[in-house]
Design an enzyme around this catalytic site. Structure first.
Site, PDB file in Angstrom:
ATOM      1  N   HIS A 311      69.798  18.516  68.586  1.00 38.90           N
ATOM      2  CA  HIS A 311      69.482  17.301  69.332  1.00 38.90           C
ATOM      3  C   HIS A 311      70.798  16.651  69.728  1.00 38.90           C
ATOM      4  O   HIS A 311      71.754  16.661  68.952  1.00 38.90           O
ATOM      5  CB  HIS A 311      68.650  16.344  68.467  1.00 38.90           C
ATOM      6  CG  HIS A 311      67.993  15.279  69.264  1.00 38.90           C
ATOM      7  ND1 HIS A 311      68.651  14.142  69.661  1.00 38.90           N
ATOM      8  CD2 HIS A 311      66.739  15.208  69.783  1.00 38.90           C
ATOM      9  CE1 HIS A 311      67.822  13.402  70.372  1.00 38.90           C
ATOM     10  NE2 HIS A 311      66.656  14.026  70.474  1.00 38.90           N
ATOM     11  N   ASP A 369      60.164  18.589  68.536  1.00 35.32           N
ATOM     12  CA  ASP A 369      59.326  19.598  69.183  1.00 35.32           C
ATOM     13  C   ASP A 369      58.981  20.775  68.289  1.00 35.32           C
ATOM     14  O   ASP A 369      58.137  21.587  68.641  1.00 35.32           O
ATOM     15  CB  ASP A 369      60.035  20.140  70.435  1.00 35.32           C
ATOM     16  CG  ASP A 369      60.147  19.079  71.485  1.00 35.32           C
ATOM     17  OD1 ASP A 369      59.150  18.375  71.700  1.00 35.32           O
ATOM     18  OD2 ASP A 369      61.225  18.933  72.078  1.00 35.32           O
TER      19      ASP A 369
HETATM   20  N1  ACO Z   1      70.219  27.326  68.820  1.00 38.56           N
HETATM   21  C1  ACO Z   1      71.425  27.883  68.646  1.00 38.56           C
HETATM   22  N2  ACO Z   1      72.584  27.248  68.866  1.00 38.56           N
HETATM   23  C2  ACO Z   1      72.522  25.978  69.273  1.00 38.56           C
HETATM   24  C3  ACO Z   1      71.290  25.314  69.472  1.00 38.56           C
HETATM   25  C4  ACO Z   1      70.106  26.038  69.219  1.00 38.56           C
HETATM   26  N3  ACO Z   1      68.912  25.478  69.370  1.00 38.56           N
HETATM   27  N4  ACO Z   1      71.516  24.061  69.902  1.00 38.56           N
HETATM   28  C5  ACO Z   1      72.842  23.920  69.973  1.00 38.56           C
HETATM   29  N5  ACO Z   1      73.458  25.080  69.585  1.00 38.56           N
HETATM   30  C6  ACO Z   1      74.892  25.311  69.469  1.00 38.56           C
HETATM   31  C7  ACO Z   1      75.542  25.488  70.816  1.00 38.56           C
HETATM   32  O1  ACO Z   1      75.547  26.838  71.204  1.00 38.56           O
HETATM   33  C8  ACO Z   1      76.920  24.944  70.553  1.00 38.56           C
HETATM   34  O2  ACO Z   1      77.637  25.928  69.823  1.00 38.56           O
HETATM   35  P1  ACO Z   1      79.223  26.115  70.047  1.00 38.56           P
HETATM   36  O3  ACO Z   1      79.820  24.828  69.574  1.00 38.56           O
HETATM   37  O4  ACO Z   1      79.581  27.310  69.229  1.00 38.56           O
HETATM   38  O5  ACO Z   1      79.397  26.328  71.527  1.00 38.56           O
HETATM   39  C9  ACO Z   1      76.682  23.780  69.588  1.00 38.56           C
HETATM   40  O6  ACO Z   1      75.464  24.121  68.896  1.00 38.56           O
HETATM   41  C10 ACO Z   1      76.519  22.442  70.283  1.00 38.56           C
HETATM   42  O7  ACO Z   1      75.508  22.561  71.282  1.00 38.56           O
HETATM   43  P2  ACO Z   1      75.445  21.704  72.618  1.00 38.56           P
HETATM   44  O8  ACO Z   1      74.640  22.431  73.638  1.00 38.56           O
HETATM   45  O9  ACO Z   1      76.831  21.282  72.989  1.00 38.56           O
HETATM   46  O10 ACO Z   1      74.674  20.423  72.121  1.00 38.56           O
HETATM   47  P3  ACO Z   1      73.989  19.360  73.064  1.00 38.56           P
HETATM   48  O11 ACO Z   1      73.982  18.094  72.289  1.00 38.56           O
HETATM   49  O12 ACO Z   1      74.592  19.356  74.415  1.00 38.56           O
HETATM   50  O13 ACO Z   1      72.501  19.938  73.230  1.00 38.56           O
HETATM   51  C11 ACO Z   1      70.218  20.393  72.917  1.00 38.56           C
HETATM   52  C12 ACO Z   1      71.389  19.448  72.585  1.00 38.56           C
HETATM   53  C13 ACO Z   1      70.080  20.555  74.435  1.00 38.56           C
HETATM   54  C14 ACO Z   1      68.913  19.756  72.398  1.00 38.56           C
HETATM   55  C15 ACO Z   1      70.457  21.749  72.245  1.00 38.56           C
HETATM   56  O14 ACO Z   1      70.559  21.585  70.839  1.00 38.56           O
HETATM   57  C16 ACO Z   1      69.391  22.776  72.579  1.00 38.56           C
HETATM   58  O15 ACO Z   1      69.487  23.452  73.598  1.00 38.56           O
HETATM   59  N6  ACO Z   1      68.335  22.923  71.695  1.00 38.56           N
HETATM   60  C17 ACO Z   1      67.253  23.808  71.997  1.00 38.56           C
HETATM   61  C18 ACO Z   1      66.292  23.148  72.990  1.00 38.56           C
HETATM   62  C19 ACO Z   1      65.466  22.054  72.359  1.00 38.56           C
HETATM   63  O16 ACO Z   1      64.919  22.192  71.261  1.00 38.56           O
HETATM   64  N7  ACO Z   1      65.360  20.927  73.085  1.00 38.56           N
HETATM   65  C20 ACO Z   1      64.570  19.763  72.645  1.00 38.56           C
HETATM   66  C21 ACO Z   1      65.458  18.614  72.340  1.00 38.56           C
HETATM   67  S1  ACO Z   1      64.533  17.271  71.702  1.00 38.56           S
HETATM   68  C22 ACO Z   1      63.925  16.518  73.079  1.00 38.56           C
HETATM   69  O17 ACO Z   1      64.416  16.582  74.163  1.00 38.56           O
HETATM   70  C23 ACO Z   1      62.741  15.710  72.879  1.00 38.56           C
END
Ligand code: ACO
Length: 440
Positions: A311, A369
């Site tokens: 998140h 979610d």
């Molecule tokens: N699975 C694996 N790796 C992940 C995940 C995941 N679900 N989420 C983040 N990471 C990793 C990224 O690859 C990144 O790794 P790195 O530092 O080695 O490059 C690190 O964690 C940081 O991730 P970011 O994308 O920079 O984090 P951001 O805060 O921008 O993204 C997000 C948040 C979009 C929710 C992300 O965690 C994601 O894509 N999750 C999966 C989709 C999801 O569940 N969305 C619902 C969110 S809740 C809502 O909107 C109500």
């Protein structure tokens, strides 16, 4: 109003040896921000913050969340208290009006919702002209946008009409969502009933049929209330910021909310609840080897992400996911599902992930979610409607933010700046003399 929260400390910024003093703003829960409203006029510089990771776009008195401490409050009330003690209608009232309703106010608001539940009969024909497999979020966004054509009086002077507009929209969106489902199933529409509560009415419109009357299940109604409450607001997330940005151009409430619905559609935002259930189903159908998916999510060369984890704001547990996990177990038991293969896989994934260094070091916990789709699926809601359910829940929050912005004396159209990195100015070449260049 932001100026009321200017703090006595100041920040100093040194550029080319010159020191600039910037005010600091402090919120009610101690969060601090550097006020850069005059930065460009004083220094010629702007700030750059793609994804708005550090940008406060407004001051707001609706929702407070602390992603490090797993705190989420609506108008000062803990999400746990609201989810365990209130109906969705009470929470909708709280978000829009700022205080919990008295019994009398709640009855009046419920009466308004009941009175507005129908949609104009002409709008019902719209459903016939979407292709059979049109995504429900696209239908919802289009239908909400068209409400301003049927209720144009509500677009003017929202300050005075906001109660009516809020009730109209909160009530009608439920009818639109249920009708779009019935149309997609090729079944006759079921009209709203005045004698049912908000959630029971929605479930009845979804599942009642001339050949099999729907029997309202109190445990399902309670679970739906909880889910909608947990989704009702989350401060400046992507869809809420969209509602504010679109609304900042003085666009009417319906069109602004329609834009928010489009933003919520994305798989990185509200679309994640559908993606979670699809991922769990895929794991189940492929023999249940969830470790393969966890390993894929950890591989930096693989774009796959473990949906339902991570998140932007919560860097510890999402407080909503704990409540949903419990609700999930209760609702499944009340419906006689004592074991659910997808719930079992979800639990096992969570257990592994919470001990895995990749996820722990990146603060990736289950989000709202991760378990919500399992409840929706048990209730009978198809996965392509999950994000519509999220929109139903989020609507009071969107309305509250739109209203707050409308009432703000510092109203400004939202208009970020940029740092330009394209070609410098160059001579114009007539079409006959142009050469093809490789795409850049
Ligand atoms: N699975 C694996 N790796 C992940 C995940 C995941 N679900 N989420 C983040 N990471 C990793 C990224 O690859 C990144 O790794 P790195 O530092 O080695 O490059 C690190 O964690 C940081 O991730 P970011 O994308 O920079 O984090 P951001 O805060 O921008 O993204 C997000 C948040 C979009 C929710 C992300 O965690 C994601 O894509 N999750 C999966 C989709 C999801 O569940 N969305 C619902 C969110 S809740 C809502 O909107 C109500």
């Amino acid at each position: 109003m932001i100026d009321n929260y200017i703090y006595d400390k100041k920040a100093e910024l040194i550029i080319d040896g010159k020191t600039y003093t910037l005010p600091i703003v402090e919120g009610k829960e101690g969060e601090k921000a550097i006020d850069i409203r005059k930065l460009r006029s004083q220094t010629g510089y702007i700030t750059i913050d793609s994804g708005f990771m550090n940008t406060g776009s407004c001051v707001s008195s609706i929702t407070f969340l602390d992603g490090e401490k797993s705190i989420l409050n609506y108008r000062g009330y803990a999400i746990e208290d609201l989810a365990n003690n209130c109906s969705f209608v009470e929470v909708a009232y709280l978000l829009v009006h700022g205080s919990l309703p008295t019994q009398e106010q709640l009855s009046e608001f419920s009466q308004l919702l009941g009175g507005f539940a129908l949609i104009h009969e002409d709008m019902i024909h719209f459903f016939d002209h979407f292709p059979p497999y049109a995504p429900p979020m696209s239908i919802l966004s289009s239908m909400v946008n068209s409400l301003c054509n049927f209720y144009p009086e509500m677009s003017d002077n929202p300050g005075e009409n906001i109660d009516m507009m809020a009730a109209r929209l909160i009530s009608k969106i439920r009818t639109i969502a249920a009708f779009s489902y019935k149309k997609s199933m090729g079944q006759p529409l079921v009209y709203p009933r005045h004698d049912y509560s908000y959630c029971a009415n929605f479930l009845n419109m979804m599942f009642d049929s001339p050949v099999k009357p729907y029997v309202v299940n109190d445990a399902v109604v309670a679970a739906l209330n909880k889910l909608l409450i947990l989704h009702a607001d989350h401060e400046q997330n992507c869809s809420t910021s969209t509602v504010r940005l679109v609304g900042s151009a003085k666009v009417n409430l319906y069109a602004s909310i329609s834009a928010g619905i489009s933003a919520l559609w994305g798989p990185l935002h509200g679309g994640a609840n559908q993606a979670v259930i699809e991922m769990l189903e895929e794991i189940y159908e492929n023999g249940g080897n969830y470790m393969k998916y966890i390993e894929r999510a950890k591989n930096s060369k693989d774009p796959f992400r473990l949906v339902g984890f991570g998140h932007r704001v919560y860097k510890s547990h999402d407080p909503r996911s704990r409540i949903i996990k419990n609700a999930c177990e209760q609702v499944l038991a009340s419906m006689g599902f004592y074991s659910d293969p997808l719930l079992d896989i979800a639990r096992e994934i969570e257990e592994v992930v919470l001990r895995d260094d990749y996820f722990v070091s990146r603060n990736l916990y289950p989000n709202v979610d991760f378990y919500s789709g399992i409840i929706y699926r048990a209730i009978g809601i198809p996965s392509n409607m999950f994000t519509v359910m999220f929109a139903l829940g989020r609507l009071p929050g969107w309305i509250a933010h739109w209203k707050e912005m409308w009432d703000d004396p510092n109203w400004r159209i939202g208009r970020p700046r940029q740092i330009y990195i394209g070609p410098k100015r160059r001579p114009f070449v007539p079409v006959a003399e142009r050469k093809a260049y490789p795409a850049q």
